[in-house]
Design an enzyme around this catalytic site. Structure first.
Site, mmCIF file in Angstrom:
data_model
loop_
_atom_site.group_PDB
_atom_site.id
_atom_site.type_symbol
_atom_site.label_atom_id
_atom_site.label_comp_id
_atom_site.label_asym_id
_atom_site.label_seq_id
_atom_site.Cartn_x
_atom_site.Cartn_y
_atom_site.Cartn_z
ATOM 1 N N ASP A 47 43.308 38.481 45.344
ATOM 2 C CA ASP A 47 42.200 39.133 44.633
ATOM 3 C C ASP A 47 40.902 38.376 44.883
ATOM 4 O O ASP A 47 40.904 37.187 45.218
ATOM 5 C CB ASP A 47 42.531 39.156 43.139
ATOM 6 C CG ASP A 47 41.590 40.026 42.336
ATOM 7 O OD1 ASP A 47 40.728 40.684 42.939
ATOM 8 O OD2 ASP A 47 41.718 40.052 41.103
ATOM 9 N N GLU A 50 36.541 38.366 48.831
ATOM 10 C CA GLU A 50 35.444 38.814 49.688
ATOM 11 C C GLU A 50 34.690 37.664 50.362
ATOM 12 O O GLU A 50 34.254 37.867 51.480
ATOM 13 C CB GLU A 50 34.460 39.682 48.891
ATOM 14 C CG GLU A 50 34.952 41.053 48.528
ATOM 15 C CD GLU A 50 35.907 41.088 47.327
ATOM 16 O OE1 GLU A 50 36.062 40.062 46.642
ATOM 17 O OE2 GLU A 50 36.500 42.133 47.091
ATOM 18 N N ASP A 132 37.264 46.851 40.540
ATOM 19 C CA ASP A 132 37.050 46.781 39.095
ATOM 20 C C ASP A 132 36.329 48.034 38.592
ATOM 21 O O ASP A 132 35.098 48.072 38.490
ATOM 22 C CB ASP A 132 36.235 45.537 38.752
ATOM 23 C CG ASP A 132 36.967 44.255 39.133
ATOM 24 O OD1 ASP A 132 38.181 44.340 39.397
ATOM 25 O OD2 ASP A 132 36.320 43.205 39.172
#
Length: 473
Positions: A47, A50, A132
């Site tokens: 998770d 990025e 999200d």
């Protein structure tokens, strides 16, 4: 630099998925992951890769405080914003390294990797969720186009957080009812929320639990169909959606859904005796709180199983074939397929002794019905003892005269056929449009159920019988 554990790969980056990814970064190597998960882990969720910074712009390591800061929540931004040019490649490299590590740590079993960050080609290594989202009706609607788009991008195993990740002012009970009714049919279905959001597990409300049982119960029955779609996505790059249409309620306080049906006949998967005959029309469908409308298209053979918990148990249960013809058809064809394997081989393929592929075909014409199969690598399915226990034919005329059954070219004995049962129910067309191709008018044909079968999935078979067709004027 190595001592600071800089989270950014220095330019030029190491080869994607390299064993050396992470030697100068927080990103672990494949060897690191392998030693951490040992042999008891089947999948990993990576998770915020990025890397995430929660700030506008890009980021670098700070010079005046540690990162992560042990005195602060570890999800609070601790990076300084600057220019970053390799954000998505960073997550893509981590995805490849994680996939490789799981292959090693599990002894070559198929890895499951769930990643937030994606790049071109990520679909070959990992599943994805849409990030999200918010717990509101807009994000419920947005999830549909987002997931369909990712299928086009080459990432078929994707889903959105059911009920939403971030809290919103929306009352949750009704929203979660509708979201699980839709989300159960995402390729990747998961109820997930943030630490600060109100509790929204599906069992928090009896009404939501009922909706979940209804929708997820059908999903588990459809697992052989869904798994076959994933096989086709793996081998051809095709998106996962097929010939099953879900018409969800997407607005608060809804009691009906105005749903668009492409031309043809559509049968309800919750009640096979109900059909919609469309010419590309909108139809108003009842949509009580715990109900989602799911239909299958004409000319389809849909493989289903009994369902069960967990999914591993569900996939050992007997099969049912649902065969759909245009409403009132007297001359038509239908086709379908199923792919099964051991769920563990890294490649979904034939010829390795761990998989079976079956083509199902059906035709109605000249007063007769015929259903048959073509089997590739049937030994695997035979070894699992998988059987077809029921065939359901929708839309054609009824009739049960002269039933003949063959398995591997050999006719079943009369005593075996005597155990087979027929039942017939008239199909009701809830919606009807004139001049639909393949349909003979408002008569809906029959639902014919042939039960008491025990046809080995891994052996070719054929069923034929005569129909009760009356000559026209």
């Amino acid at each position: 630099m190595a001592e600071e554990r800089n989270p950014l790969p220095p330019p030029p980056p190491p080869p994607l998925g390299s064993e050396h990814m992470g030697t100068v970064a927080v990103l672990p190597t494949a060897a690191d992951i392998q030693s951490a998960v040992a042999s008891t882990v089947d999948g990993l969720w990576i998770d915020m890769n990025e890397p995430s910074n929660f700030c506008t712009g890009k980021c670098t390591m700070p010079k005046d405080h540690p990162c992560p800061d042990p005195k602060r929540y570890n999800w609070i931004c601790c990076l300084d914003c600057t220019v970053l040019t390799q954000s998505n490649l960073y997550g893509f490299s981590q995805t490849i390294a994680t996939n490789k590590a799981l292959l090693k740590s599990t002894g070559g079993k198929r890895p499951f990797v769930l990643t937030r960050s994606t790049f071109v080609g990520s679909g070959a290594y990992a599943a994805h969720w849409t990030g999200d989202n918010k717990g509101d009706w807009d994000h419920l609607r947005y999830s549909i186009s987002t997931i369909l788009n990712f299928g086009i991008f080459g990432m078929p195993m994707v889903g959105s957080d059911i009920c939403g990740f971030y809290p919103a002012a929306t009352p949750l009970e009704e929203l979660c009812n509708r979201w699980i009714a839709l989300g159960a049919f995402y390729p990747f279905a998961r109820d997930h929320t943030s630490f600060f959001s109100p509790r929204r597990e599906l069992y928090q409300w009896p009404s939501v639990a009922e909706s979940a049982r209804n929708a997820l119960g059908l999903r588990y029955k459809l697992l052989p169909y869904l798994y076959t779609l994933n096989y086709e996505a793996h081998t051809t790059g095709a998106p996962v959606p097929g010939l099953v249409l879900v018409s969800p309620a997407l607005e608060p306080n809804a009691t009906t859904v105005n749903a668009l049906f492409p031309p043809g006949t559509w049968y309800s998967l919750f009640d096979l005796s109900l059909a919609i005959v469309s010419q590309g029309n909108y139809f108003t469908l009842d949509a009580p709180l715990n109900v989602v409308n799911v239909h299958v298209y004409q000319n389809t053979i849909l493989p289903m199983q009994r369902g069960g918990l967990p999914s591993k148990e569900s996939r050992t249960t007997p099969f049912k074939l649902v065969i759909t013809f245009p409403s009132g058809a007297e001359d038509a064809d239908a086709a379908g397929k199923v792919y099964i394997d051991d769920d563990e081989d890294p490649e979904m393929k034939l010829g390795n002794g761990k998989s079976t592929y079956v083509d199902f075909l059906a035709s109605v014409g000249k007063g007769k019905m015929k259903v048959w199969s073509k089997v590739n690598n049937g030994e695997f399915a035979v070894g699992l003892g998988l059987v077809i226990e029921k065939v359901v034919v929708l839309g054609a005329a009824g009739g049960n005269r002269g039933l003949q059954v063959e398995v591997d070219g050999q006719p079943l004995s009369p005593s075996s056929i005597s155990e087979v049962s027929f039942s017939e129910t008239a199909i009701e067309n809830l919606g009807f449009a004139e001049n639909v191709a393949g349909s003979t008018g408002k008569k809906g044909g029959m639902m014919v159920q042939v039960g008491g079968l025990a046809l080995p999935l891994g052996k070719k078979f054929s069923l034929t019988w005569e129909l009760n067709v009356t000559a026209g004027p």
